[in-house]
Each structure stands twice: as structure tokens, then as C-alpha cells.
Scaffold this motif. Sequence first.
Motif, short mmCIF file in Angstrom:
data_model
loop_
_atom_site.label_atom_id
_atom_site.label_comp_id
_atom_site.label_asym_id
_atom_site.label_seq_id
_atom_site.Cartn_x
_atom_site.Cartn_y
_atom_site.Cartn_z
N THR A 35 0.85 -1.19 0.00
CA THR A 35 0.00 0.00 0.00
C THR A 35 0.89 1.24 0.00
N PHE A 36 0.32 2.34 -0.48
CA PHE A 36 1.01 3.62 -0.42
C PHE A 36 0.33 4.56 0.56
N GLY A 37 -0.70 4.06 1.25
CA GLY A 37 -1.39 4.87 2.25
C GLY A 37 -2.42 5.82 1.68
N VAL A 38 -2.71 5.73 0.39
CA VAL A 38 -3.71 6.60 -0.23
C VAL A 38 -5.12 6.10 0.10
N LEU A 39 -5.28 4.77 0.09
CA LEU A 39 -6.55 4.13 0.41
C LEU A 39 -6.30 2.98 1.38
N ASP A 40 -7.38 2.46 1.96
CA ASP A 40 -7.24 1.28 2.81
C ASP A 40 -7.73 0.03 2.09
N ASN A 41 -7.54 -0.01 0.77
CA ASN A 41 -8.03 -1.14 -0.02
C ASN A 41 -7.27 -2.44 0.27
N TRP A 42 -6.17 -2.36 1.00
CA TRP A 42 -5.44 -3.56 1.43
C TRP A 42 -6.34 -4.49 2.25
N MET A 61 4.74 1.38 1.23
CA MET A 61 5.87 1.83 0.41
C MET A 61 5.82 3.35 0.26
N PRO A 62 6.94 3.98 -0.10
CA PRO A 62 6.98 5.44 -0.22
C PRO A 62 6.00 5.96 -1.27
N ILE A 63 5.28 7.00 -0.90
CA ILE A 63 4.28 7.59 -1.79
C ILE A 63 4.93 8.12 -3.08
N LYS A 161 -14.71 -0.69 -10.50
CA LYS A 161 -15.75 -0.94 -9.50
C LYS A 161 -15.36 -1.99 -8.46
N LEU A 162 -14.42 -2.87 -8.79
CA LEU A 162 -14.11 -4.00 -7.91
C LEU A 162 -13.30 -3.55 -6.70
N GLU A 163 -13.77 -3.97 -5.52
CA GLU A 163 -13.01 -3.70 -4.29
C GLU A 163 -11.92 -4.75 -4.19
N LYS A 164 -10.68 -4.30 -4.35
CA LYS A 164 -9.56 -5.24 -4.38
C LYS A 164 -8.33 -4.59 -3.75
N GLY A 165 -7.33 -5.43 -3.46
CA GLY A 165 -6.18 -4.96 -2.72
C GLY A 165 -4.93 -4.77 -3.55
N ASP A 166 -5.06 -4.37 -4.81
CA ASP A 166 -3.85 -4.17 -5.61
C ASP A 166 -3.50 -2.70 -5.75
N TYR A 167 -2.28 -2.45 -6.26
CA TYR A 167 -1.83 -1.06 -6.32
C TYR A 167 -2.46 -0.28 -7.46
N GLU A 173 -6.70 6.27 -7.89
CA GLU A 173 -7.11 7.30 -6.94
C GLU A 173 -6.20 8.52 -7.00
N ILE A 174 -4.91 8.29 -7.10
CA ILE A 174 -3.99 9.44 -7.14
C ILE A 174 -4.14 10.22 -8.44
N LEU A 175 -4.50 9.52 -9.51
CA LEU A 175 -4.80 10.23 -10.76
C LEU A 175 -6.02 11.12 -10.59
#
Length: 199
Positions: A35-42, A61-63, A161-167, A173-175
Motif C-alpha cells: 500500500t502507499f497509504g492513499v486508500l485502505d483497499n489492502w 511503500m513510499p508515496i 468498481k471492484l473492491e480489491k487490494g492491488d496497487y 485514486e492518485i490520478l
Amino acid sequence: MPREVYHLFSGGKDSSLAALILKKLGYEVKLVTVTFGVLDNWKYAKETAEILGFEHEVVKMPIEILEEAAEMCIKDGRPGRAIQFIHEKALEFIASREYVERVSDGTRRDDRVPFLDIRKARSLEDRFNVAYIRPLLGLGFKTIRELVDDMFVVKEEESEKLEKGDYETELREILRKKGINPRSIFPPRHIQSRVIGLR
């Protein structure tokens, strides 16, 4: 002495199948979600890890890596180079830990991105003194689909739409935070998966 392998894990069908194959081969599998800390999708990967019965770790990991990947997306107008960049950095980040001797992922024979060619795979192993293991490397789409259908209950939806734990989710989101619509960069109607149960 158990042979530990640190396996990059999103909760999708490929990383889940690879984890079970590693277990069958006798490895002590440690699932790692980046994760990069942007979301809690992990948390979705954590749920899948619990369903599969594996130990799970979330690694931040570093943002700056995500920021650089976002700039690649904007410059290229497509996500391929950015996804490859993040995947390589994630493998390096895990491999750089002093106690890690083996790293793994769920990349398949037919993957284009992310995928380490033989030169990059050897470089990863040599630079970090690790073994890089890819249980799905010899398997094509049809074989993986058969195995997944036999073993897992899978939820499939459009990536957006899928709730998943990938980067990829955090990259999208950052885009958005930069004012870029991810749909202008990512392929339309790209389907991804998450394992939500065992058969």
C-alpha cells in the motif's frame, strides 16, 4: 527449517492460486500486500488471506513511487509502464529485507504487464540474493481458469468498481486527485477478480 516465501498478494485469483501452489510445494507462505497509504483497499486482500488461511502483512511503500507512476500514466496516456514500475519496486522492496530469501508473485505465462523477463528476473535475484518464484509462469489462461473454477468462489467486475487490494486501485485514486479521469488512461471495461470463498 521452513522455507519461507514472501508472496505479493492482491486477493485476486492469480495471486491466490499461486499462494496455494506454493503451499502445496512445501513453502511457508507469507502474503504481502503493498500500500502507499492513499486508500485502505489492502483490507480486501486481508479478507481473502483469512479465507485462504494464510499469514498476511501490509507493507507501506513510499508515496513517491506512486507519484512517479502517476506521472508515467499521464505522460504515456496508458498505464502499462506505470504498473510495471510499481510491480518491480514492490518486489525490490520486499526482497531488500535482510531476512527475505524468496519472493514470489502471481504473474502468468501470458501476462504482458506486469511481467519480469528473464534478464530482470535474474537481476532481481542477483541484486538482492533471493530466489524469485513464479508458480504460474508455465500456465496459460485456460488452465488457470479451470483451476480457479475448481478451487475458488470469485467475484469479477470492472477494475473501476471492484473492491480489491492491488496497487492499481491506489494509482487510479492518485490520478483522480490530480484531476485526471482514470478512464482516460486505463482500458475500458477491464475485468479483474477477487477471491471471496473456497469451494
